[in-house]
Each structure stands twice: as structure tokens, then as C-alpha cells.
Scaffold this active site. Sequence first.
Site, PDB file in Angstrom:
ATOM      1  N   TYR A   1       2.272   2.468  -2.505  1.00 15.48           N
ATOM      2  CA  TYR A   1       3.420   3.003  -1.778  1.00 15.48           C
ATOM      3  C   TYR A   1       3.699   4.419  -2.253  1.00 15.48           C
ATOM      4  CZ  TYR A   1       4.421  -1.728  -0.143  1.00 15.48           C
ATOM      5  OH  TYR A   1       4.338  -2.953   0.441  1.00 15.48           O
TER       6      TYR A   1
ATOM      7  N   ASP B   1       2.837 -10.723  12.836  1.00 10.85           N
ATOM      8  CA  ASP B   1       1.851  -9.805  12.237  1.00 10.85           C
ATOM      9  C   ASP B   1       0.711 -10.526  11.522  1.00 10.85           C
ATOM     10  OD1 ASP B   1       3.084 -10.739   9.965  1.00 10.85           O
ATOM     11  OD2 ASP B   1       3.534  -8.768   9.121  1.00 10.85           O
TER      12      ASP B   1
ATOM     13  N   ASP C   1       7.641 -12.011   4.809  1.00 10.33           N
ATOM     14  CA  ASP C   1       7.987 -11.125   3.693  1.00 10.33           C
ATOM     15  C   ASP C   1       9.404 -11.394   3.207  1.00 10.33           C
ATOM     16  OD1 ASP C   1       5.553  -9.786   3.665  1.00 10.33           O
ATOM     17  OD2 ASP C   1       6.215  -8.282   5.114  1.00 10.33           O
TER      18      ASP C   1
END
Length: 311
Positions: free
Chosen positions: A155, A185, A190
Site C-alpha cells: 500500500y 469480487d 473484507d
Amino acid sequence: VAFMTQRFLRFAMASFIRGSVRFHSAVASQARSKLVQSSRNVMNATKLSSPSVFTGLQQARAPLGHRMTLQSRNMAIKPTKSGQEESLEYRLFFEDGGKKLSPWHDIPLYPAGKPGLLNFLVEIPRGTRAKLEVATKEKGNPIMQDTKKGKLRYYGIDPVFNYGCFPQTWEDPNVKHEDANCVGDGDPIDVVEIGEKVLESGTLTTVKPLGVLCMIDDGEADWKVIAIDSNDPKAHLLNDIADVEKVMPGKVGEVREWFRSYKTHEGKPLNTFGLNEEAKDRAYTMKVVQTAHDDWAKLWMGITDKGKFEV
């Protein structure tokens, strides 16, 4: 017909679980194949496609003997590292009592004896940038660092939460979510854990689900469940998404803006959100999670084509 279908599946699953505990894994595999075909036959005969058909699967939650054992007792999950961290070879495997297990398939979503809580697997500790995730297309589904064109992914900014997923969930890329108006997805759901403690990668803990954001990623729904570790000092104060703003002002906005902007550090545009960018409440969140659990069950049972996923 629907009632009789559910009765049939409950009976079939109960019988299958009892048998799988007694027989060798090869025999259990044959029994699973027969049950998959039976489920397909029932669906075709009744022309039912609603997740309610899978009530028996939902109640079973642990289709094989070891999974039933995990569901009925306290787990002693042991993460085992292989390879150097931040390398292409790095893997974080999991064992329970010396038996290898998949953190995606073998850890139950619903912890035994803890109503209102869900099991949460930490992939990325707060403040760390290595993009670690459960390898859904690799045998054993270890945690590994994601790659792109053979290079490790990171990230561009520090995550402001502990990041991970719910086991035994899957966002079906073949099914369009009615409210989000886009398909899933293809990943487990998540989870962003907003407690005060930094949790290590591979940690398994229980969390209170509080709310959910619907991020749209390349035209797919990428749900982000906001939760708090049940052991956090503030956990008793948080029971729904509205409580987060009262106890931790600005936290929901901070999470939303992190997800909106994190890809801009890779030269990509801002992410967007469905549902008017609203963080939905706990009741809505649990419906999203349960749908993903149902879809995982269909994938695991072979009712949904597994494609390249390792099940």
C-alpha cells in the site's frame, strides 16, 4: 415443496456429518459428491434458487469431521511461517492440533458459544503496508503477499485499521447484489477492525460486526465490514454503526476516505462507493455476511463451479 426441500437437506447434511466423522477422508469425499448431486437434483426438481434452500448447509457450518470438531470446541489455531517475510516465497500456514487446515474453509464463521460475534482472521496489521491476503487459489489457502507482474505489492499509505477477512465467506462474482447493482469480487468478505490494539498477521479473534461500506472496485462490489475486537476496552460501548460516531467520532469517515484514496498512490483514480456512500447498520451488515456465507457454502459443496479457487 420448499419446506420439504429444506427438511431433505437438513436430514441429508446431518447424516453426512455423522458418517464423515467415522469414515476415511476418501469415503467422506465420495459422500460429499453424492450429496452435491442430490442437492442439484432437488434444486432442479423444485426450481428453487433462493439461499433459503441452503438452510441445512448454514446450520451444518462444518461439513467434514474436523470442521465439526472445530465448531464444537475452542480452537487452538497455530500459524506456521514458511519463507522470509516480504518475499515471493513467504507463506503463513495454519494448524489445529497438528492437523493442517485452511483458514478460509476450516475455521468457522460463527464461533461456538459466542452469539453476536464472528471469527475474524487478521491479514494486515494496522500501520503496515505489505499487502497480505488469504491465497484463495493456492492449496491450503495460506496467507501470502499479493503480487502484480511478479513483484510484491504494498500500500502507498499506512492502513488505519487492522485488515483481514471473515472465514467461510465468499463474494460470488457471478451474482449481482440487488442494492449494489454489481457482482461480488470473488474474495472472502473484507473486515476492518477499529480497536486500539495492533493485531499480528495470522491472529484469529472474535469481533462485533457494526456496519458495512460498499466500495466499488473495477465494477465489483467489495464490501468492507467495520468491526471491533470483542476484547477491546470499548467493545461494550459499540453495538451498531451509530455507536461508532458517538464513541469514536470521525472513525467511519476516516475508514471511508482511506479506501477512497489509497489507490491514488499507485496513479489510479479515486475509488467510489455504492449505497450513497452510507455505512449501513449492523442488521444490514449481517445480511451481507450471511449471503456471502451461503455463497461460500455453495462453492465448497461444488454447487457453484469452483473454477480456479482452491476448495
